[in-house]
Design a protein around this motif. Structure first.
Motif, PDB file in Angstrom:
ATOM      1  N   LYS A   1     -11.534  -4.332 -15.034  1.00 20.05           N
ATOM      2  CA  LYS A   1     -12.715  -4.735 -14.264  1.00 20.05           C
ATOM      3  C   LYS A   1     -12.798  -3.976 -12.946  1.00 20.05           C
ATOM      4  CE  LYS A   1     -13.851  -9.020 -16.532  1.00 20.05           C
ATOM      5  NZ  LYS A   1     -13.420 -10.406 -16.754  1.00 20.05           N
ATOM      6  N   SER A   2     -11.645  -3.708 -12.345  1.00 11.82           N
ATOM      7  CA  SER A   2     -11.732  -2.946 -11.093  1.00 11.82           C
ATOM      8  C   SER A   2     -12.044  -1.475 -11.376  1.00 11.82           C
ATOM      9  CB  SER A   2     -10.477  -3.127 -10.228  1.00 11.82           C
ATOM     10  OG  SER A   2      -9.342  -2.747 -10.944  1.00 11.82           O
TER      11      SER A   2
ATOM     12  N   ILE B   1     -14.128  -0.567 -13.641  1.00 18.24           N
ATOM     13  CA  ILE B   1     -15.591  -0.572 -13.791  1.00 18.24           C
ATOM     14  C   ILE B   1     -16.259  -0.518 -12.406  1.00 18.24           C
ATOM     15  CG2 ILE B   1     -17.552  -1.993 -14.575  1.00 18.24           C
ATOM     16  CD1 ILE B   1     -15.584  -2.970 -16.864  1.00 18.24           C
ATOM     17  N   GLU B   2     -15.667  -1.249 -11.477  1.00 16.86           N
ATOM     18  CA  GLU B   2     -16.189  -1.210 -10.103  1.00 16.86           C
ATOM     19  C   GLU B   2     -16.117   0.202  -9.519  1.00 16.86           C
ATOM     20  OE1 GLU B   2     -17.862  -3.445  -8.221  1.00 16.86           O
ATOM     21  OE2 GLU B   2     -17.891  -4.436 -10.189  1.00 16.86           O
ATOM     22  N   VAL B   3     -15.005   0.889  -9.806  1.00 11.91           N
ATOM     23  CA  VAL B   3     -14.838   2.268  -9.315  1.00 11.91           C
ATOM     24  C   VAL B   3     -15.959   3.157  -9.853  1.00 11.91           C
ATOM     25  CG1 VAL B   3     -13.361   4.330  -9.428  1.00 11.91           C
ATOM     26  CG2 VAL B   3     -12.329   2.087  -8.990  1.00 11.91           C
TER      27      VAL B   3
ATOM     28  N   LYS C   1     -18.862   2.195 -10.866  1.00 10.69           N
ATOM     29  CA  LYS C   1     -20.115   1.757 -10.276  1.00 10.69           C
ATOM     30  C   LYS C   1     -20.291   2.392  -8.891  1.00 10.69           C
ATOM     31  CE  LYS C   1     -22.588  -2.588  -9.535  1.00 10.69           C
ATOM     32  NZ  LYS C   1     -22.425  -4.061  -9.557  1.00 10.69           N
ATOM     33  N   GLU C   2     -19.195   2.367  -8.148  1.00  9.70           N
ATOM     34  CA  GLU C   2     -19.255   2.980  -6.804  1.00  9.70           C
ATOM     35  C   GLU C   2     -19.509   4.478  -6.882  1.00  9.70           C
ATOM     36  OE1 GLU C   2     -15.645   1.775  -4.791  1.00  9.70           O
ATOM     37  OE2 GLU C   2     -16.242  -0.310  -5.197  1.00  9.70           O
TER      38      GLU C   2
ATOM     39  N   GLU D   1     -24.464   3.187 -13.574  1.00  4.77           N
ATOM     40  CA  GLU D   1     -25.176   1.922 -13.707  1.00  4.77           C
ATOM     41  C   GLU D   1     -24.469   1.104 -14.776  1.00  4.77           C
ATOM     42  OE1 GLU D   1     -29.456   0.420 -15.371  1.00  4.77           O
ATOM     43  OE2 GLU D   1     -29.315   2.498 -14.655  1.00  4.77           O
ATOM     44  N   ILE D   2     -24.122  -0.130 -14.461  1.00  3.42           N
ATOM     45  CA  ILE D   2     -23.372  -0.956 -15.415  1.00  3.42           C
ATOM     46  C   ILE D   2     -24.342  -1.863 -16.169  1.00  3.42           C
ATOM     47  CG2 ILE D   2     -21.455  -2.604 -15.659  1.00  3.42           C
ATOM     48  CD1 ILE D   2     -20.644   0.124 -14.388  1.00  3.42           C
TER      49      ILE D   2
ATOM     50  N   CYS E   1      -5.296   3.316 -15.745  1.00  5.17           N
ATOM     51  CA  CYS E   1      -6.140   2.618 -14.773  1.00  5.17           C
ATOM     52  C   CYS E   1      -5.363   1.528 -14.037  1.00  5.17           C
ATOM     53  CB  CYS E   1      -7.388   2.041 -15.428  1.00  5.17           C
ATOM     54  SG  CYS E   1      -7.068   0.619 -16.462  1.00  5.17           S
TER      55      CYS E   1
ATOM     56  N   TYR F   1     -13.658   8.963 -13.059  1.00  4.23           N
ATOM     57  CA  TYR F   1     -12.754   7.861 -12.718  1.00  4.23           C
ATOM     58  C   TYR F   1     -11.422   8.410 -12.207  1.00  4.23           C
ATOM     59  CZ  TYR F   1      -9.626   3.932 -12.908  1.00  4.23           C
ATOM     60  OH  TYR F   1      -8.706   2.992 -12.560  1.00  4.23           O
TER      61      TYR F   1
ATOM     62  N   THR G   1      -9.302   7.975  -8.423  1.00  4.84           N
ATOM     63  CA  THR G   1      -8.093   7.135  -8.388  1.00  4.84           C
ATOM     64  C   THR G   1      -6.834   7.988  -8.448  1.00  4.84           C
ATOM     65  OG1 THR G   1      -8.172   6.909 -10.790  1.00  4.84           O
ATOM     66  CG2 THR G   1      -9.230   5.163  -9.502  1.00  4.84           C
TER      67      THR G   1
END
Lengths: 486, 479
Positions: free
Chosen positions: A281-282, A284-286, A288-289, A293-294, A443, A473, A477
């Protein structure tokens, strides 16, 4: 200067700058294998002599400056499922303990032509049947992050060899997650291309309609570099796709701005390890940032995927493995001189328990009277699963999920419980049934210090977008830089 | 009780391709064992099949010749069973969706023409061959020769429309003619290029329902198909007459003893666990390929025979002999094209040409005498340049030497003498030299004509035109 922790592109750069020769690099990897493989057991066969000869040839190419590719002089390993001329190919089975193929798989020919150095053959679950590499007839591979844990499977040797710096990269195969799940367990990148994108000729068959070769690498760029070499139509494989091969490194860095990322609700289920849930889930946030578009999507037939898989894959396997009968090559036990006894004794001794279990399951589902209820029904549901993805991809460009429901499990934990073992592939199997590409990349790390994998699935033949999302991604990271302390 | 026999045939036709169905190995018959093999046809780990395009063409050609519906999309399946002559442990065949269906073949029977339905044609690969060691039980081995493994076959399955051994033989012969004519098979039954299984059952005359059938395996001659079916009819009839029942089973024909023996019962039959071959895409026949096959279809035996009768006005018997093979028919037509004498040409081809080829055990395809040179000879005879006795001598010569008939006639000074003036003087001197015979002829001993003809022929070294000699002799002897 140590180069064993280098990526392909890193090492390629050093080779080009003459900081190191291929013979030196190969020597270092062979030393590294000698140092750690007694513990990891990522190799069934190390092909020192062949590797050094290939390195010498690569050095000649590098010094003459002709015919150089990003792989020239780069030492890699391959899963022991690819036939290698003059190098024994066991497929993790006692059945093929002394089998030396008279031919190279198309993929091996391509690697050699690109100038890669093949260090040896990686350990694997027997005939690629397993999710932990514990089904190898040549002892299990252990996870370089924690030797109490499995490396995943069936390409566990490939994933572990990359994680343990026993090669720059490796080639594995993926029938139901056998590249992505071990990549997830070992904290490396693993890509399963579209079915038909890479030739299967010379790759020992487990389930012909699902098997696909792909790279296991230290980063996403390396996966793109290897796919450039691997992909393409092969006249010797009628199921290989005759479509142009793009340069997969070209669009890698274009970012995810505006990319629609689908999150299938069926993949975030009860029973998923909380650490995995949080990590994905985090991730996915990365994304998105980074501008993606989610969107929520649905893959309604997901619940049937494991069942469908274990009917289709075992049916094909029961037929594919019929050729190991003691007549032509490989093991033969002939206790009485009677044909049936020879078949029975050879297959009894040559195959391990999991292989026999799947042959029986597959034989059953194809049998008269059961075919319609099992194999045929499974094939029909397979189409529904494929349709789910087609529908989802009208709403999004890639789909993001966990690669596996948990980090690597303990050695021996699931060997007595095949069904739990089969569930290790619950998130990876649908991708094979639909024939679409998928990648796993690191991840996160669990509290125990074990890697967690993020899976990105894409449209058929759209490896470019999958790689692009993965690269975005990865650059945002640091997980891919984490290394096991071996 | 009196019974009617019901027969369906499954004919296996080996396609005359250069290479195997799924790899590039040679299909040539008779090589040393295991010399025409590769990783693919040996079923080595990791190998994959690639379909031979020519084999597909041949299957389509056969399907067209048999008026089948061609399925533009067909599917290969795996037929799974263990046997040492089957390297992969499965045979790649077609099952649910064959390449062609619903055709027919007309055959000639004693009761006239009969149409036999063709259920389906499917493509498949052959298995290898086992050679069994001759040693004692414990040290006898069996050896596998895999040269034949993966050689392309089509299986042609008939409807159960055949009612007697005679019809079965006629059907098999007609089918063989077709596959040889269309060039898809060499037709060699001894080598197994053309063989069949026969499904045989009997039922009381007048009953609709079929009886229980026995499948007779692997019959590779016309005689064996007849013997096997006749034996089987009798065996089943005896069983039923004794109040027994026929069981569904597979039986092997023992050609040495002329009997069929049980091989396996229905209960022991294999479960082949067919499923679609995942290593091959469905076979989709492109429209252009189908059109090409149709456009290049040769004239079939029946049509050719009928055309020979109508176009050349030769007897049906001649047409039948001349169309026995496509090569012979082509030869004949090439001769006629030059001579414009269909019957005389037919006599020569059926007579001298076939005789000498048979003596030399040769095929028309390697006849050293080209149609053109034979035509020249036929024309010379027809034009009275040489007589038929001379012509036979000339034939021998041109067959052996490669010379033309004109060259031989010229060299031997064989040109026929038809000039009446020249012949009259010859005749007169012979009469003069044989006054007694002349007198007796005039006295009514007409058979002496032959004596005079002989003398004249001798004097002219056979060159005198016999018809003119006969005519002139009568006139001169009347004296």
């Amino acid at each position: 200067m140590s180069i064993t922790n280098e990526s392909i592109h890193g090492l390629s750069h050093r080779l080009a700058n003459k900081e190191v020769t291929s013979v030196e690099a190969t020597g270092q990897f062979l030393e590294r294998i000698k140092a750690v493989d007694e513990t990891v057991n990522a190799y069934i066969t190390v092909a020192d002599d062949h590797a050094i000869a290939q390195a010498q040839e690569a050095d000649r190419r590098l010094s003459s400056g002709t015919n150089i590719t990003p792989l020239t002089g780069v030492p890699v390993s391959v899963k022991d499922i690819f036939c290698t001329k003059e190098i024994r190919t066991t497929c993790g089975s006692k059945m093929l303990e002394n089998f030396i193929p008279p031919y190279d798989a198309t993929l091996i020919t391509k690697l050699k032509a690109a100038g890669a150095v093949i260090l040896g053959k990686n350990n694997m679950d027997e005939f690629a049947m397993g999710s932990s590499t514990e089904n190898s007839a040549y002892s299990p591979t252990l996870n370089p992050w924690s030797t109490a844990h499995v490396p995943g499977g069936s390409s566990g040797g490939s994933a572990a060899s990359v994680a343990a710096d026993e090669c720059a990269a490796s080639i594995g195969t993926d029938t139901g997650g056998s590249i992505r799940q071990p990549a997830s367990c070992c904290g490396v990148v693993g890509l399963k291309p579209t079915y038909g994108r890479v030739s299967r000729f010379g790759m020992i068959a487990f389930a012909s309609s699902l098997d696909q070769a792909g790279p296991l690498t230290k980063d996403v760029e390396d996966a793109a570099i290897l796919l450039n070499v691997m992909a393409g139509h092969d006249p010797a494989d009628s199921t290989s796709i005759d479509a142009p091969v793009p340069d997969y490194t070209a669009s890698l860095k274009e970012g995810v701005k505006g990319l629609k990322i689908g999150i299938p609700k069926e993949y975030f289920i009860e029973g998923i390890d909380p650490e995995v849930d949080v990590a994905v889930k985090s991730a996915i946030e990365v994304l998105k940032e980074a501008g993606a578009e989610i969107v929520e999507v649905s893959l309604p037939h997901t619940a049937y995927a494991v069942s469908v898989y274990y009917l289709v894959a075992t049916a094909e396997a029961s037929s594919n493995l019929a050729r190991y009968d003691g007549v032509k090559y490989g093991m033969r036990l002939d206790p009485t001189g009677n044909l049936t006894d020879m078949y029975r004794a050879t297959r009894e001794a040559g195959f391990g328990a999991e292989v026999k279990r799947r042959i029986m399951l597959g034989t059953y589902s194809l049998s008269a009277g059961y075919y319609d209820a099992y194999y045929k029904k499974a094939s029909q549901v397979r189409t529904l699963i494929s349709n789910d993805f087609n529908a989802a991809f009208t709403k999004c460009d890639v789909i993001v999920t966990p690669t596996a429901p948990s980090p690597a499990f303990k050695v021996g934990e699931r060997t007595e419980d095949p069904l739990t073992m089969y569930l290790s592939d619950i998130f990876t199997i649908s991708c094979n049934l639909a024939g679409i590409p998928g990648i796993s990349l690191p991840c996160g790390l669990s509290k125990e210090g074990l890697p967690i994998g993020l899976q990105i699935l894409g449209r058929s033949l759209d490896e470019e977008t999958v790689l692009r999302a993965a690269y975005a991604y990865e650059t945002a990271t640091e997980w891919h830089k984490a290394r096991p302390k071996l | 009780m009196s019974y009617e026999t019901v027969i369906g045939l499954e004919i296996h036709v080996q396609l005359a391709t250069e290479t195997k169905l799924f790899c590039g190995c040679s299909t040539e018959f008779g090589a040393e064992p295991n010399t025409q093999v590769c990783p693919v046809c040996l079923g080595m780990p990791g190998v994959l099949p690639v379909l031979n395009r020519r084999a597909v063409e041949f299957a389509l050609r056969t399907a067209t010749a048999l008026d089948c519906t061609i399925n533009t999309r067909s599917v290969f399946s795996r037929k799974n069973y263990f046997y040492p002559d089957l390297p992969k442990g499965y045979q790649i065949s077609q099952f649910t969706e064959p390449v062609a269906e619903h055709g027919h073949l007309d055959i000639e029977t004693s009761e006239g023409t009969k149409r036999i339905g063709i259920t389906r044609i499917h493509m498949e690969e052959d298995a290898g061959k086992l050679l069994h060691g001759e040693g004692a039980e414990e040290d006898s081995y069996s050896f596998a020769d895999l040269n034949r493994a993966c050689v392309p076959l089509i299986e042609i399955v008939s409807e159960p429309d055949i009612r007697s051994a005679e019809e079965a033989v006629a059907y098999m012969k007609a089918m063989r003619d077709i596959v040889v004519y269309t060039g898809v098979c060499d037709g060699n039954m001894e080598h197994g290029s053309f063989r069949c299984d026969a499904n045989v059952s009997i039922r009381p005359v007048g009953r609709e329902k079929f009886g229980t059938r026995a499948e007779l395996k692997n019959i590779n001659s016309f005689k064996f198909v007849k013997d096997a079916i006749e034996y089987e009819e009798q065996r089943q009839a005896d069983l039923l007459d004794e109040g027994g029942t026929v069981v569904q089973e597979t039986r092997l024909f023992d050609s040495a003893k002329g009997i069929t023996v049980s091989m396996r019962s229905k209960e022991e039959a294999h479960d082949y666990r067919y499923f679609d071959e995942p290593d091959l895409l469905p076979l989709v026949v492109p429209g252009a390929m189908l059109e090409e096959v149709k456009a290049t279809m040769p004239e079939l035996p029946r049509a050719k025979r009928d055309r020979f009768v109508s176009e050349y006005s030769i007897p049906e018997y001649d047409a039948g002999v001349l169309t026995a093979t496509r090569a012979l028919a082509d030869y004949y037509e090439a001769v006629v094209k030059e001579t414009k004498e269909p019957k005389a040409s037919s006599n020569w081809v059926m007579g001298e040409v076939l005789r000498v080829l048979k003596e030399e055990n040769r095929d028309i395809t390697d006849c050293p005498l080209e149609p053109k040179r034979l035509a020249e000879l036929v024309t010379m005879v027809k034009g009275g340049k040489i007589n038929s006795n001379m012509a036979k001598e000339v034939f021998e010569e041109i067959y052996k030497s490669g010379k033309t008939a004109a060259e031989v006639v010229e060299a031997k000074g064989m040109t026929q003498i038809s000039d009446e003036g020249e012949l009259v003087s010859q005749i007169d001197s012979i009469i003069a030299a044989n006054p007694d015979e002349a007198e007796r002829f005039r006295g009514g001993e007409v058979k002496l004509q032959g004596f005079f003809v002989g003398q004249i022929m001798k004097a002219t070294r056979g060159q005198a035109n016999p018809q003119i000699v006969n005519k002139l002799l009568k006139e001169r002897l009347k004296g």
